[in-house]
Design a protein around this motif. Sequence first.
Motif, PDB file in Angstrom:
ATOM      1  N   LEU A  48      12.513  -7.132  18.200  1.00 16.28           N
ATOM      2  CA  LEU A  48      13.093  -6.947  16.869  1.00 16.28           C
ATOM      3  C   LEU A  48      12.342  -5.907  16.043  1.00 16.28           C
ATOM      4  N   ILE A  49      11.009  -5.987  16.032  1.00 16.08           N
ATOM      5  CA  ILE A  49      10.198  -5.115  15.181  1.00 16.08           C
ATOM      6  C   ILE A  49      10.009  -3.776  15.885  1.00 16.08           C
ATOM      7  N   LYS A  50      10.706  -2.766  15.399  1.00 21.34           N
ATOM      8  CA  LYS A  50      10.729  -1.470  16.073  1.00 21.34           C
ATOM      9  C   LYS A  50       9.665  -0.502  15.566  1.00 21.34           C
ATOM     10  N   GLY A  51       9.041  -0.817  14.430  1.00 23.21           N
ATOM     11  CA  GLY A  51       8.062   0.126  13.927  1.00 23.21           C
ATOM     12  C   GLY A  51       7.485  -0.273  12.590  1.00 23.21           C
ATOM     13  N   VAL A  52       6.644   0.607  12.061  1.00 21.46           N
ATOM     14  CA  VAL A  52       6.001   0.394  10.768  1.00 21.46           C
ATOM     15  C   VAL A  52       6.150   1.654   9.915  1.00 21.46           C
ATOM     16  N   MET A  53       6.061   1.446   8.606  1.00 17.50           N
ATOM     17  CA  MET A  53       6.034   2.541   7.646  1.00 17.50           C
ATOM     18  C   MET A  53       4.674   2.534   6.962  1.00 17.50           C
ATOM     19  N   ILE A  54       4.069   3.700   6.879  1.00 14.09           N
ATOM     20  CA  ILE A  54       2.719   3.825   6.331  1.00 14.09           C
ATOM     21  C   ILE A  54       2.708   4.968   5.319  1.00 14.09           C
ATOM     22  N   GLU A  55       2.081   4.715   4.166  1.00 14.20           N
ATOM     23  CA  GLU A  55       1.933   5.776   3.173  1.00 14.20           C
ATOM     24  C   GLU A  55       0.551   6.407   3.318  1.00 14.20           C
ATOM     25  N   SER A  56       0.531   7.701   3.565  1.00  9.73           N
ATOM     26  CA  SER A  56      -0.708   8.393   3.903  1.00  9.73           C
ATOM     27  C   SER A  56      -0.586   9.857   3.529  1.00  9.73           C
ATOM     28  N   TYR A  57      -1.727  10.451   3.167  1.00  7.97           N
ATOM     29  CA  TYR A  57      -1.726  11.866   2.773  1.00  7.97           C
ATOM     30  C   TYR A  57      -3.063  12.467   3.213  1.00  7.97           C
ATOM     31  N   LEU A  58      -3.334  13.676   2.825  1.00 16.04           N
ATOM     32  CA  LEU A  58      -4.571  14.331   3.247  1.00 16.04           C
ATOM     33  C   LEU A  58      -5.804  13.668   2.640  1.00 16.04           C
ATOM     34  N   VAL A  59      -5.696  13.277   1.368  1.00 14.52           N
ATOM     35  CA  VAL A  59      -6.811  12.667   0.648  1.00 14.52           C
ATOM     36  C   VAL A  59      -6.391  11.276   0.196  1.00 14.52           C
ATOM     37  N   GLU A  60      -7.265  10.284   0.360  1.00 17.49           N
ATOM     38  CA  GLU A  60      -6.889   8.915   0.028  1.00 17.49           C
ATOM     39  C   GLU A  60      -6.795   8.690  -1.483  1.00 17.49           C
ATOM     40  N   GLY A  61      -6.032   7.627  -1.850  1.00 15.23           N
ATOM     41  CA  GLY A  61      -5.911   7.243  -3.250  1.00 15.23           C
ATOM     42  C   GLY A  61      -4.755   7.949  -3.927  1.00 15.23           C
ATOM     43  N   CYS A  62      -4.833   8.059  -5.257  1.00 19.37           N
ATOM     44  CA  CYS A  62      -3.810   8.749  -6.029  1.00 19.37           C
ATOM     45  C   CYS A  62      -4.450   9.358  -7.273  1.00 19.37           C
ATOM     46  N   GLN A  63      -3.677  10.189  -7.955  1.00 19.00           N
ATOM     47  CA  GLN A  63      -4.184  10.883  -9.135  1.00 19.00           C
ATOM     48  C   GLN A  63      -3.041  11.107 -10.117  1.00 19.00           C
ATOM     49  N   GLY A  64      -3.383  11.370 -11.357  1.00 15.61           N
ATOM     50  CA  GLY A  64      -2.388  11.719 -12.353  1.00 15.61           C
ATOM     51  C   GLY A  64      -2.039  13.193 -12.282  1.00 15.61           C
ATOM     52  N   ILE A  65      -0.913  13.535 -12.881  1.00 14.93           N
ATOM     53  CA  ILE A  65      -0.489  14.933 -12.933  1.00 14.93           C
ATOM     54  C   ILE A  65      -1.214  15.625 -14.084  1.00 14.93           C
ATOM     55  N   GLY A  66      -1.804  16.770 -13.810  1.00 10.98           N
ATOM     56  CA  GLY A  66      -2.523  17.494 -14.847  1.00 10.98           C
ATOM     57  C   GLY A  66      -3.271  18.665 -14.263  1.00 10.98           C
ATOM     58  N   SER A  67      -4.200  19.186 -15.009  1.00  7.99           N
ATOM     59  CA  SER A  67      -5.014  20.295 -14.515  1.00  7.99           C
ATOM     60  C   SER A  67      -6.064  19.774 -13.531  1.00  7.99           C
TER      61      SER A  67
END
Length: 343
Positions: free
Chosen positions: A295-314
Amino acid sequence: MGMRINARLPHAADLKAEYPLSDSIKELKRKRDAEIQNIFTDKSDKFIVLVGPCSADNEDAVCEYVSKLAVVNDKVSDKLMIIPRIYTNKPRTTGEGYKGMLHQPDPDQAPDLLAGLIAIRKMHIRAIKEGGMTTADEMLYPENRSYLDDLLSYEAVGARSVENQQHRLTASGMDIPVGMKNPTSGDFSVMLNSVVAAQSPHTFIYRGRDVTTDGNEFAHVILRGGVDKYGTCIPNYHYEDLVRLLDMYNKRDLKNPAALIDANHSNSNKQYKEQIRIVSEVLHSRNYNPELKRLIKGVMIESYLVEGCQGIGSNMIYGKSITDPCLGWEDTEQLIYKIAENC
């Protein structure tokens, strides 16, 4: 009406003609689509890893990420089907915040939907060309998917959209797998009703036309956790949840029963490092129960070059999420190898 027209957008066919796919990309998509469909019809036992940033906000960073993913894919493609997650439309619970590259090709500039349509098509094409893998996006606006429908190999319907009639009916006319997420309430019945609708034929209005669909036999579910009435996250990736899903699937006459497990969102309470542990538990549950393994065909993972997150700005950090926090590349690479070893 309190609405004004900013610009007339091009027809999808015109944009596709301006930014066409090469013959090699068309052939790659044909091959990848067939391989992915074989997983859902049990002709292949490869495990799907749908992985990438929460939001694709920067073409160069996304394509660099996909190129890194391609190197890993070369080592695990005998066991895994890696699908780069390039999500260009972002649902906003309150309507505020960054809505994705479709709206804002430059996150710190005003919305520009024409530039956004061009930007997302060019980014998907470049990512496919440089990474050698066709991609996935979220169907947030059903009528907009025709700008990308010739190059995507997978689409997801999000938790806030899964009860929407137009999303369900549009999914019924797609020829690629579409994942229907459980709603934010976590209700499995709502999610499965969406699969029933997506697998059924319908006649409805789409882009100003009277259309009839055949039904999408590759429509399936995605478990992403839920939230109770107090706002507390309730995960649904545990063994008992998977068994309950299996039982509910068995009581319905649905084609190609399948589920992907979203390791982030309400399953992790957005504690992005938890994705590593959650994926491990999902793999353990699959290996413990043969019916769940099917039944379980796969997983979804959120990933990018650098871990964590940031706000939009300079002074923004290149390759770091501006929406939900993501795993960094080093953890992602090791996790994919671990999945290949244990799936």
